[in-house]
Design a protein around this motif. Structure first.
Motif, PDB file in Angstrom:
ATOM      1  N   PRO A 100       0.797  -1.234   0.000  1.00  0.00           N
ATOM      2  CA  PRO A 100       0.000   0.000   0.000  1.00  0.00           C
ATOM      3  C   PRO A 100       0.830   1.284   0.000  1.00  0.00           C
ATOM      4  CG  PRO A 100      -0.159  -1.068   2.137  1.00  0.00           C
ATOM      5  CD  PRO A 100       0.604  -1.988   1.231  1.00  0.00           C
ATOM      6  N   LEU A 101       2.129   1.183   0.273  1.00  0.00           N
ATOM      7  CA  LEU A 101       2.966   2.391   0.232  1.00  0.00           C
ATOM      8  C   LEU A 101       3.703   2.540  -1.098  1.00  0.00           C
ATOM      9  CD1 LEU A 101       4.426   2.545   3.854  1.00  0.00           C
ATOM     10  CD2 LEU A 101       2.524   3.843   2.881  1.00  0.00           C
ATOM     11  N   SER A 102       3.564   1.534  -1.969  1.00  0.00           N
ATOM     12  CA  SER A 102       4.196   1.637  -3.283  1.00  0.00           C
ATOM     13  C   SER A 102       3.167   1.717  -4.409  1.00  0.00           C
ATOM     14  CB  SER A 102       5.111   0.431  -3.530  1.00  0.00           C
ATOM     15  OG  SER A 102       4.344  -0.750  -3.714  1.00  0.00           O
ATOM     16  N   GLY A 103       1.979   1.173  -4.196  1.00  0.00           N
ATOM     17  CA  GLY A 103       0.950   1.184  -5.230  1.00  0.00           C
ATOM     18  C   GLY A 103       1.132   0.115  -6.289  1.00  0.00           C
ATOM     19  N   LEU A 104       2.145  -0.729  -6.128  1.00  0.00           N
ATOM     20  CA  LEU A 104       2.382  -1.766  -7.129  1.00  0.00           C
ATOM     21  C   LEU A 104       1.364  -2.895  -7.011  1.00  0.00           C
ATOM     22  CD1 LEU A 104       6.271  -2.169  -6.996  1.00  0.00           C
ATOM     23  CD2 LEU A 104       4.920  -1.058  -8.776  1.00  0.00           C
ATOM     24  N   ALA A 105       0.952  -3.430  -8.149  1.00  0.00           N
ATOM     25  CA  ALA A 105       0.130  -4.633  -8.170  1.00  0.00           C
ATOM     26  C   ALA A 105       1.017  -5.803  -7.757  1.00  0.00           C
ATOM     27  CB  ALA A 105      -0.427  -4.857  -9.571  1.00  0.00           C
ATOM     28  N   HIS A 163      -5.845  -0.096  -3.975  1.00  0.00           N
ATOM     29  CA  HIS A 163      -6.934   0.794  -3.555  1.00  0.00           C
ATOM     30  C   HIS A 163      -6.479   1.619  -2.349  1.00  0.00           C
ATOM     31  CE1 HIS A 163     -10.238  -0.957  -5.993  1.00  0.00           C
ATOM     32  NE2 HIS A 163      -9.484  -2.038  -5.932  1.00  0.00           N
ATOM     33  N   THR A 164      -5.811   0.954  -1.420  1.00  0.00           N
ATOM     34  CA  THR A 164      -5.325   1.638  -0.215  1.00  0.00           C
ATOM     35  C   THR A 164      -4.339   2.733  -0.595  1.00  0.00           C
ATOM     36  OG1 THR A 164      -5.643  -0.383   1.068  1.00  0.00           O
ATOM     37  CG2 THR A 164      -4.192   1.301   2.016  1.00  0.00           C
ATOM     38  N   PHE A 165      -3.426   2.425  -1.511  1.00  0.00           N
ATOM     39  CA  PHE A 165      -2.459   3.416  -1.978  1.00  0.00           C
ATOM     40  C   PHE A 165      -3.182   4.644  -2.532  1.00  0.00           C
ATOM     41  CE2 PHE A 165       0.018   5.248  -5.490  1.00  0.00           C
ATOM     42  CZ  PHE A 165       1.203   5.555  -4.831  1.00  0.00           C
ATOM     43  N   ALA A 166      -4.193   4.405  -3.386  1.00  0.00           N
ATOM     44  CA  ALA A 166      -4.941   5.521  -3.975  1.00  0.00           C
ATOM     45  C   ALA A 166      -5.658   6.324  -2.897  1.00  0.00           C
ATOM     46  CB  ALA A 166      -5.935   4.996  -5.012  1.00  0.00           C
ATOM     47  N   CYS A 167      -6.257   5.649  -1.922  1.00  0.00           N
ATOM     48  CA  CYS A 167      -6.974   6.348  -0.839  1.00  0.00           C
ATOM     49  C   CYS A 167      -6.014   7.177   0.016  1.00  0.00           C
ATOM     50  CB  CYS A 167      -7.738   5.360   0.031  1.00  0.00           C
ATOM     51  SG  CYS A 167      -9.202   4.698  -0.782  1.00  0.00           S
ATOM     52  N   ILE A 168      -4.857   6.614   0.317  1.00  0.00           N
ATOM     53  CA  ILE A 168      -3.846   7.347   1.094  1.00  0.00           C
ATOM     54  C   ILE A 168      -3.419   8.596   0.314  1.00  0.00           C
ATOM     55  CG2 ILE A 168      -1.450   7.300   1.936  1.00  0.00           C
ATOM     56  CD1 ILE A 168      -1.930   4.311   2.627  1.00  0.00           C
ATOM     57  N   ALA A 169      -3.201   8.422  -0.980  1.00  0.00           N
ATOM     58  CA  ALA A 169      -2.776   9.551  -1.815  1.00  0.00           C
ATOM     59  C   ALA A 169      -3.848  10.637  -1.863  1.00  0.00           C
ATOM     60  CB  ALA A 169      -2.433   9.058  -3.226  1.00  0.00           C
ATOM     61  N   ILE A 170      -5.103  10.245  -2.062  1.00  0.00           N
ATOM     62  CA  ILE A 170      -6.196  11.228  -2.099  1.00  0.00           C
ATOM     63  C   ILE A 170      -6.300  11.951  -0.770  1.00  0.00           C
ATOM     64  CG2 ILE A 170      -8.713  11.462  -2.134  1.00  0.00           C
ATOM     65  CD1 ILE A 170      -8.741   9.300  -4.286  1.00  0.00           C
ATOM     66  N   ALA A 171      -6.234  11.196   0.323  1.00  0.00           N
ATOM     67  CA  ALA A 171      -6.347  11.795   1.655  1.00  0.00           C
ATOM     68  C   ALA A 171      -5.232  12.807   1.914  1.00  0.00           C
ATOM     69  CB  ALA A 171      -6.334  10.719   2.727  1.00  0.00           C
ATOM     70  N   ASN A 172      -4.123  12.662   1.188  1.00  0.00           N
ATOM     71  CA  ASN A 172      -2.996  13.573   1.351  1.00  0.00           C
ATOM     72  C   ASN A 172      -2.861  14.543   0.186  1.00  0.00           C
ATOM     73  OD1 ASN A 172      -1.409  12.863   3.926  1.00  0.00           O
ATOM     74  ND2 ASN A 172      -2.031  10.895   3.065  1.00  0.00           N
ATOM     75  N   LYS A 173      -3.992  14.778  -0.494  1.00  0.00           N
ATOM     76  CA  LYS A 173      -4.108  15.821  -1.523  1.00  0.00           C
ATOM     77  C   LYS A 173      -3.279  15.577  -2.785  1.00  0.00           C
ATOM     78  CE  LYS A 173      -6.497  18.513   1.378  1.00  0.00           C
ATOM     79  NZ  LYS A 173      -7.443  17.623   1.979  1.00  0.00           N
ATOM     80  N   ALA A 199      -9.858   4.851  -6.660  1.00  0.00           N
ATOM     81  CA  ALA A 199      -9.763   5.917  -5.670  1.00  0.00           C
ATOM     82  C   ALA A 199     -11.138   6.346  -5.191  1.00  0.00           C
ATOM     83  CB  ALA A 199      -9.004   7.092  -6.276  1.00  0.00           C
ATOM     84  N   LYS A 200     -11.653   5.669  -4.218  1.00  0.00           N
ATOM     85  CA  LYS A 200     -12.939   6.052  -3.642  1.00  0.00           C
ATOM     86  C   LYS A 200     -12.724   7.330  -2.850  1.00  0.00           C
ATOM     87  CE  LYS A 200     -14.514   1.349  -3.212  1.00  0.00           C
ATOM     88  NZ  LYS A 200     -14.828   0.250  -2.312  1.00  0.00           N
ATOM     89  N   LEU A 201     -13.570   8.297  -3.116  1.00  0.00           N
ATOM     90  CA  LEU A 201     -13.457   9.564  -2.412  1.00  0.00           C
ATOM     91  C   LEU A 201     -13.750   9.362  -0.929  1.00  0.00           C
ATOM     92  CD1 LEU A 201     -12.609  12.144  -3.666  1.00  0.00           C
ATOM     93  CD2 LEU A 201     -14.971  12.808  -3.890  1.00  0.00           C
ATOM     94  N   LEU A 202     -12.868   9.830  -0.117  1.00  0.00           N
ATOM     95  CA  LEU A 202     -13.029   9.669   1.324  1.00  0.00           C
ATOM     96  C   LEU A 202     -13.947  10.740   1.898  1.00  0.00           C
ATOM     97  CD1 LEU A 202      -9.266   9.112   2.172  1.00  0.00           C
ATOM     98  CD2 LEU A 202     -11.014   7.381   1.798  1.00  0.00           C
ATOM     99  N   ASP A 203     -14.759  10.345   2.872  1.00  0.00           N
ATOM    100  CA  ASP A 203     -15.663  11.302   3.519  1.00  0.00           C
ATOM    101  C   ASP A 203     -14.885  12.482   4.076  1.00  0.00           C
ATOM    102  OD1 ASP A 203     -17.993   8.870   4.939  1.00  0.00           O
ATOM    103  OD2 ASP A 203     -17.831   9.749   2.935  1.00  0.00           O
TER     104      ASP A 203
END
Length: 174
Positions: free
Chosen positions: A23-28, A121-131, A153-157
């Motif tokens: 989740p910290l690299s985003g690699l499949a 998915h986690t990588f994308a969510c972490i990235a979105i949460a951090n702008k 990238a599900k938009l976080l509340d």
């Protein structure tokens, strides 16, 4: 390792390392499995990058390599399996990894089916949460179409709330 303050003892350090690396690299999974030292480069500023074509699409991923996954890669570079195969990480099979993740979910009471793919998915969510912008996330994940990234990238509340607070302040009645 803790999940909601439940202690979980894992006797497989590699498993813990991979659970953090994905989740910290985003690699499949397959991209991490086939990651070689030549895919990790250093730019003129001294920053490390993963520059690798996706196994699935051959689209290029350009991912800044954060310190923690870089240290994990460094830790395993002299592992006999890594040396033999010329890879960065001694990744077990996807089936085995997903089996381990299922065990962890069961022990921790997590109802969601965990898999190595969830880490993207986690990588994308972490990235979105951090702008981080969707365009940057798409480039890092090797997506050629932004619509693909939006699926991940599900938009976080929290993000929605923060953005609406800006709007709320602009249109406040007071």
């Amino acid at each position: 390792m803790y999940y909601n303050t439940l202690p979980f003892v894992c006797s497989i350090p590699l498993l813990v390392a991979l659970i953090v690396f994905y989740p910290l690299s985003g690699l499949a999974f397959t991209d991490a499995q086939h990651l070689t030292p030549k895919h990790i480069t250093q730019d003129n500023n001294g920053d490390y990058w993963i520059r690798k074509p996706r196994e699935k699409t051959n689209n290029m991923c350009n991912i800044p390599l954060l310190d923690i996954p870089r240290m994990i890669a460094e830790k395993y570079k002299s592992h006999p399996e890594c040396i033999k195969k010329g890879v960065v990480l001694p990744v077990p099979s996807n089936q085995r990894m997903n089996s381990y993740l299922k065990e962890i979910a069961d022990v921790c009471g997590i109802k969601k089916t965990l898999s190595t793919h969830i880490a993207r998915h986690t990588f994308a969510c972490i990235a979105i949460a951090n702008k981080v912008s969707m365009e940057s996330i798409a480039k890092m994940l090797g997506h050629s179409d932004l619509r693909t990234t939006k699926i991940y990238a599900k938009l976080l509340d929290k993000t929605v709330s923060e953005e609406m607070n800006v709007l709320k302040r602009k249109f406040s009645a007071v």
